[in-house]
Design a protein around this motif. Structure first.
Motif, PDB file in Angstrom:
ATOM      1  N   HIS A   1       0.884  -1.186   0.000  1.00  0.00           N
ATOM      2  CA  HIS A   1       0.000   0.000   0.000  1.00  0.00           C
ATOM      3  C   HIS A   1       0.917   1.230   0.000  1.00  0.00           C
ATOM      4  O   HIS A   1       1.297   1.709   1.065  1.00  0.00           O
ATOM      5  CB  HIS A   1      -0.841   0.059   1.276  1.00  0.00           C
TER       6      HIS A   1
ATOM      7  N   ARG B   1       2.672   6.739  11.082  1.00  0.00           N
ATOM      8  CA  ARG B   1       1.987   6.353  12.320  1.00  0.00           C
ATOM      9  C   ARG B   1       2.978   5.708  13.273  1.00  0.00           C
ATOM     10  O   ARG B   1       2.681   4.693  13.901  1.00  0.00           O
ATOM     11  CB  ARG B   1       0.788   5.455  11.984  1.00  0.00           C
TER      12      ARG B   1
ATOM     13  N   TYR C   1      -3.383  -4.022  17.815  1.00  0.00           N
ATOM     14  CA  TYR C   1      -3.666  -3.456  16.491  1.00  0.00           C
ATOM     15  C   TYR C   1      -5.107  -3.773  16.142  1.00  0.00           C
ATOM     16  O   TYR C   1      -5.541  -4.921  16.285  1.00  0.00           O
ATOM     17  CB  TYR C   1      -2.736  -4.062  15.430  1.00  0.00           C
TER      18      TYR C   1
ATOM     19  N   ILE D   1      -6.285   3.195  10.152  1.00  0.00           N
ATOM     20  CA  ILE D   1      -6.412   3.415   8.713  1.00  0.00           C
ATOM     21  C   ILE D   1      -7.056   4.781   8.460  1.00  0.00           C
ATOM     22  O   ILE D   1      -6.626   5.528   7.575  1.00  0.00           O
ATOM     23  CB  ILE D   1      -7.249   2.282   8.051  1.00  0.00           C
TER      24      ILE D   1
ATOM     25  N   TYR E   1      -6.424   4.513   0.678  1.00  0.00           N
ATOM     26  CA  TYR E   1      -6.347   5.541   1.715  1.00  0.00           C
ATOM     27  C   TYR E   1      -6.985   6.846   1.231  1.00  0.00           C
ATOM     28  O   TYR E   1      -6.765   7.896   1.823  1.00  0.00           O
ATOM     29  CB  TYR E   1      -4.891   5.792   2.127  1.00  0.00           C
TER      30      TYR E   1
ATOM     31  N   HIS F   1     -11.425  -0.560   1.799  1.00  0.00           N
ATOM     32  CA  HIS F   1     -10.399  -0.806   2.819  1.00  0.00           C
ATOM     33  C   HIS F   1     -11.078  -0.729   4.192  1.00  0.00           C
ATOM     34  O   HIS F   1     -11.030  -1.671   4.967  1.00  0.00           O
ATOM     35  CB  HIS F   1      -9.273   0.224   2.649  1.00  0.00           C
TER      36      HIS F   1
ATOM     37  N   PHE G   1     -10.949  -5.476   2.187  1.00  0.00           N
ATOM     38  CA  PHE G   1     -10.526  -5.888   3.531  1.00  0.00           C
ATOM     39  C   PHE G   1     -11.745  -6.553   4.177  1.00  0.00           C
ATOM     40  O   PHE G   1     -12.640  -5.865   4.669  1.00  0.00           O
ATOM     41  CB  PHE G   1     -10.054  -4.657   4.315  1.00  0.00           C
TER      42      PHE G   1
ATOM     43  N   HIS H   1      -7.963  -9.154   1.316  1.00  0.00           N
ATOM     44  CA  HIS H   1      -7.365  -9.204   2.652  1.00  0.00           C
ATOM     45  C   HIS H   1      -8.279 -10.103   3.484  1.00  0.00           C
ATOM     46  O   HIS H   1      -9.454  -9.752   3.687  1.00  0.00           O
ATOM     47  CB  HIS H   1      -7.369  -7.826   3.300  1.00  0.00           C
TER      48      HIS H   1
ATOM     49  N   GLN I   1      -7.062 -11.872   8.734  1.00  0.00           N
ATOM     50  CA  GLN I   1      -5.890 -11.232   9.351  1.00  0.00           C
ATOM     51  C   GLN I   1      -6.039 -11.133  10.863  1.00  0.00           C
ATOM     52  O   GLN I   1      -5.135 -11.525  11.595  1.00  0.00           O
ATOM     53  CB  GLN I   1      -5.679  -9.813   8.773  1.00  0.00           C
TER      54      GLN I   1
ATOM     55  N   HIS J   1      -2.797 -12.385   4.033  1.00  0.00           N
ATOM     56  CA  HIS J   1      -2.657 -12.428   5.500  1.00  0.00           C
ATOM     57  C   HIS J   1      -2.795 -13.884   5.962  1.00  0.00           C
ATOM     58  O   HIS J   1      -1.833 -14.465   6.384  1.00  0.00           O
ATOM     59  CB  HIS J   1      -3.626 -11.508   6.263  1.00  0.00           C
TER      60      HIS J   1
ATOM     61  N   ASP K   1       3.430  -6.112   2.474  1.00  0.00           N
ATOM     62  CA  ASP K   1       2.280  -5.354   3.004  1.00  0.00           C
ATOM     63  C   ASP K   1       2.700  -3.922   3.324  1.00  0.00           C
ATOM     64  O   ASP K   1       2.094  -3.278   4.197  1.00  0.00           O
ATOM     65  CB  ASP K   1       1.707  -6.032   4.263  1.00  0.00           C
TER      66      ASP K   1
ATOM     67  N   ASN L   1       2.959  -0.519   4.340  1.00  0.00           N
ATOM     68  CA  ASN L   1       1.943   0.514   4.605  1.00  0.00           C
ATOM     69  C   ASN L   1       2.328   1.210   5.898  1.00  0.00           C
ATOM     70  O   ASN L   1       3.105   0.668   6.683  1.00  0.00           O
ATOM     71  CB  ASN L   1       0.542  -0.130   4.686  1.00  0.00           C
TER      72      ASN L   1
ATOM     73  N   SER M   1       0.387  -1.097   9.625  1.00  0.00           N
ATOM     74  CA  SER M   1       0.657  -2.433  10.170  1.00  0.00           C
ATOM     75  C   SER M   1       1.995  -3.022   9.760  1.00  0.00           C
ATOM     76  O   SER M   1       2.401  -4.054  10.306  1.00  0.00           O
ATOM     77  CB  SER M   1      -0.458  -3.400   9.757  1.00  0.00           C
TER      78      SER M   1
HETATM   79  O1  NIG Z   1      -2.925  -5.081   5.104  1.00  0.00           O
HETATM   80  N1  NIG Z   1      -5.457  -4.835   6.973  1.00  0.00           N
HETATM   81  C1  NIG Z   1      -5.739  -3.945   6.239  1.00  0.00           C
HETATM   82  N2  NIG Z   1      -4.889  -3.108   5.657  1.00  0.00           N
HETATM   83  C2  NIG Z   1      -3.517  -2.995   5.945  1.00  0.00           C
HETATM   84  C3  NIG Z   1      -3.238  -2.152   7.138  1.00  0.00           C
HETATM   85  C4  NIG Z   1      -3.543  -0.759   6.903  1.00  0.00           C
HETATM   86  C5  NIG Z   1      -3.224   0.187   7.999  1.00  0.00           C
HETATM   87  O2  NIG Z   1      -3.171  -0.141   9.203  1.00  0.00           O
HETATM   88  O3  NIG Z   1      -3.076   1.355   7.612  1.00  0.00           O
HETATM   89  C6  NIG Z   1      -2.882  -4.358   6.083  1.00  0.00           C
HETATM   90  O4  NIG Z   1      -2.342  -4.732   7.122  1.00  0.00           O
END
Ligand code: NIG
Ligand code: FE
Length: 389
Positions: A71, A78, A91, A96, A136, A163, A198, A226, A229, A249, A302, A304, A307
Motif C-alpha cells: 500500500h 503512524r 492493532y 487506517i 487511503y 479498505h 478488507f 485481505h 488477518q 494475511h 504489506d 503501509n 501495520s
Molecule cells: O494489510 N489490513 C488492512 N490493511 C492494511 C493495514 C492498513 C493500515 O493499518 O493502515 C494491512 O495490514
C-alpha cells in the motif's frame, strides 16, 4: 539499452525452473539477456558471446523479488501508533482512518514522491515487481488519483476502495458499498488491474465483500482479498469461491480454510505478510501447515504506514524462516515464483528463457544468506528488464 548482456561467473543461480531442488539451482552458471528477456541459461563454460558482461564474481543470482502486496499511496506516518503497540496496545486497523485523513489532504506531488521513494527503496532491496494498492483515499476522486499515481510506477495496481468504511459513512455502510461499486469503481477501473476488499470484522462483511468483488469482476478486474488477518472468518473461502488470485494475511485459518486453499482445482495463492505480524506483535500465520497441505504460498511486505512499514523482501524472507518455520528455499521461492503466481504472472519470478530479465546479484555465495544474515544489505546489483540499475 540495446544489445546482449551476459551475467557471468554465477556461483549459484536460482532459476525456479529446471535445476537442483525446489529452486531449480544451477552452479557455475551464466545468463544471457537480450531485449530485456532471458535468452539463454546454462553453464558459464558454454556461455555465448555478448556485447556486454556483468561479472557476478562467484556470487548467487536470483530472480528479482515479486512483492505482490503493498500500500504505497499514502501520506503521513503512524510511528506513534507503532510505539503504543510495542507498549502493549493491540492493532485494530482503526488507524487506517488517520492515514485516510492525511492522504486526502496531500497534494498529488506529495503522494507521487512517497510512491517513488518507497518503490526506489524496494528496488534497492531487490524487488523488481511490486503491486500497489489504493485504499487511503476512499472518495471517488481520491481513489482515482491514488490509482493514477500508482499506475505511473507499476502495472500491478489494485483498487482497494473497500479498505474501511470512511467516517462520513460510518452509520450507512450500505451506501458506501453502493458508492464503491458505482462511481468509485467506474473512476478507478481504468487505472486498476485488480480489486481487493478488507474482509474482516470492523471492515467489510462477507456479503459486502462478495458484492464489491463481483462488481469488480464484472468490469474485468482480477480478484484479491485481505482475509483472516485479525481473526477467523469467511474471507479465505470467499476468495477461493470467486477464483481470487490471492488471499492475503491468512493468519487465522480453520481446517476448512486450508482444505479450500489446497483443493485440486484451487488456483488461489495464500500470501503471507510477516511484516504485519512483526509490526503488530501478533502471532504469525502457520506457513508450515499451508505448505504441508500443498498450498501455493507467497510472501509479500504489506508495506503501509500502519501495520507493516517495511519495503524489504529480504526482511520478510528472514522472518518467514525464523518465525514461520519455512525453509530458506521455501521462503525464497515464495518471495519470487510465489509472488508471481499471486499476480498470475508467468514472466517474472523465474529465470528461464523467455522470462523478463529481472534479477538480483547477491553480495553472498548463496540464497541461504538472505535468512542467515538478516538485516544486512546483501543486494549487490539489480537488473530490471535487463537494465542494470
Ligand atoms: O494489510 N489490513 C488492512 N490493511 C492494511 C493495514 C492498513 C493500515 O493499518 O493502515 C494491512 O495490514
Ligand atoms: Fe494489506
Amino acid at each position: 539499452m540495446s544489445g546482449s548482456l551476459l551475467v557471468d561467473n554465477i556461483g549459484e543461480l536460482v532459476t525456479n525452473g529446471l535445476g537442483e531442488g525446489p529452486l531449480g539451482i544451477r552452479r557455475d552458471a551464466a545468463v544471457l539477456v537480450e531485449d530485456g528477456r532471458v535468452a539463454w541459461v546454462g553453464a558459464a563454460a558454454y556461455a555465448p558471446a555478448a556485447d556486454r558482461r556483468v561479472d557476478a564474481g562467484g556470487a548467487a543470482v536470483l530472480p528479482g523479488f515479486v512483492d505482490s502486496h503493498a500500500h504505497l499511496v499514502f501520506a503521513g506516518d503512524r510511528a506513534a501508533e507503532f510505539a503504543a503497540r510495542m507498549a502493549g496496545q493491540p492493532y485494530t486497523g482503526g488507524g487506517i482512518r488517520t492515514t485516510v485523513g492525511a492522504t486526502r489532504a496531500a497534494s498529488d506531488d506529495d503522494l507521487r514522491a512517497t510512491v517513488r521513494r518507497l518503490r526506489g527503496e524496494a528496488l534497492r532491496q531487490g524487488t523488481t515487481t511490486m503491486e500497489i494498492k489504493s485504499g487511503y483515499g476512499l472518495t471517488v476522486a481520491d481513489e482515482a488519483r491514488s490509482l493514477r499515481i500508482a499506475a505511473e510506477t507499476s502495472t500491478e495496481t489494485t483498487f482497494l476502495g473497500a479498505h474501511v468504511v470512511p467516517a462520513e459513512y460510518a452509520d450507512r455502510p450500505d451506501d458506501y458499498v453502493g458508492l464503491v461499486c458505482g462511481p468509485m469503481l467506474a473512476a478507478a477501473a481504468p487505472h486498476a488491474k485488480w480489486i481487493d476488499v478488507f474482509c474482516e470484522r470492523g471492515a467489510f462483511d462477507v456479503d459486502h465483500a462478495r458484492a464489491i468483488l463481483a462488481c469488480g469482476q464484472a468490469v474485468g478486474l482480477g480478484v484479491r482479498l485481505h482475509a483472516n488477518q485479525l481473526g477467523p472468518g469467511p474471507g479465505v473461502q470467499l476468495g477461493v469461491e470467486l477464483g481470487a488470485a490471492s488471499v492475503d494475511h491468512c493468519t487465522h485459518l480453520s481446517d476448512a480454510d486450508v482444505d479450500a486453499l489446497a483443493g485440486a482445482h484451487t488456483t488461489t495463492v495464500a500470501t503471507l505478510l510477516p511484516g504485519a505480524e512483526f509490526s503488530t506483535r501478533s502471532p504469525y500465520p502457520d506457513a508450515r501447515r499451508l505448505l504441508d497441505a500443498g498450498v501455493t504460498v507467497a510472501l509479500a511486505t504489506d508495506c503501509n504506514p500502519g501495520s507493516s512499514y517495511t519495503s524489504s523482501m529480504p526482511f520478510c524472507i528472514a522472518l518467514a524462516v525464523r518465525e514461520m518455520r519455512m525453509t530458506p528455499a521455501e521462503a525464497v521461492r515464495a518471495a519470487t515464483a510465489g509472488g508471481a503466481r499471486a499476480l498470475r504472472r508467468d514472466d517474472v519470478g523465474v529465470l528461464t528463457p523467455g522470462a523478463r530479465a529481472d534479477l538480483v546479484v547477491l553480495d553472498a555465495p548463496s540464497y541461504l544468506h538472505l535468512a542467515y544474515r538478516p538485516g544486512v544489505p546483501l543486494i549487490r546489483k539489480v537488473l530490471l528488464n535487463g537494465v542494470p540499475q
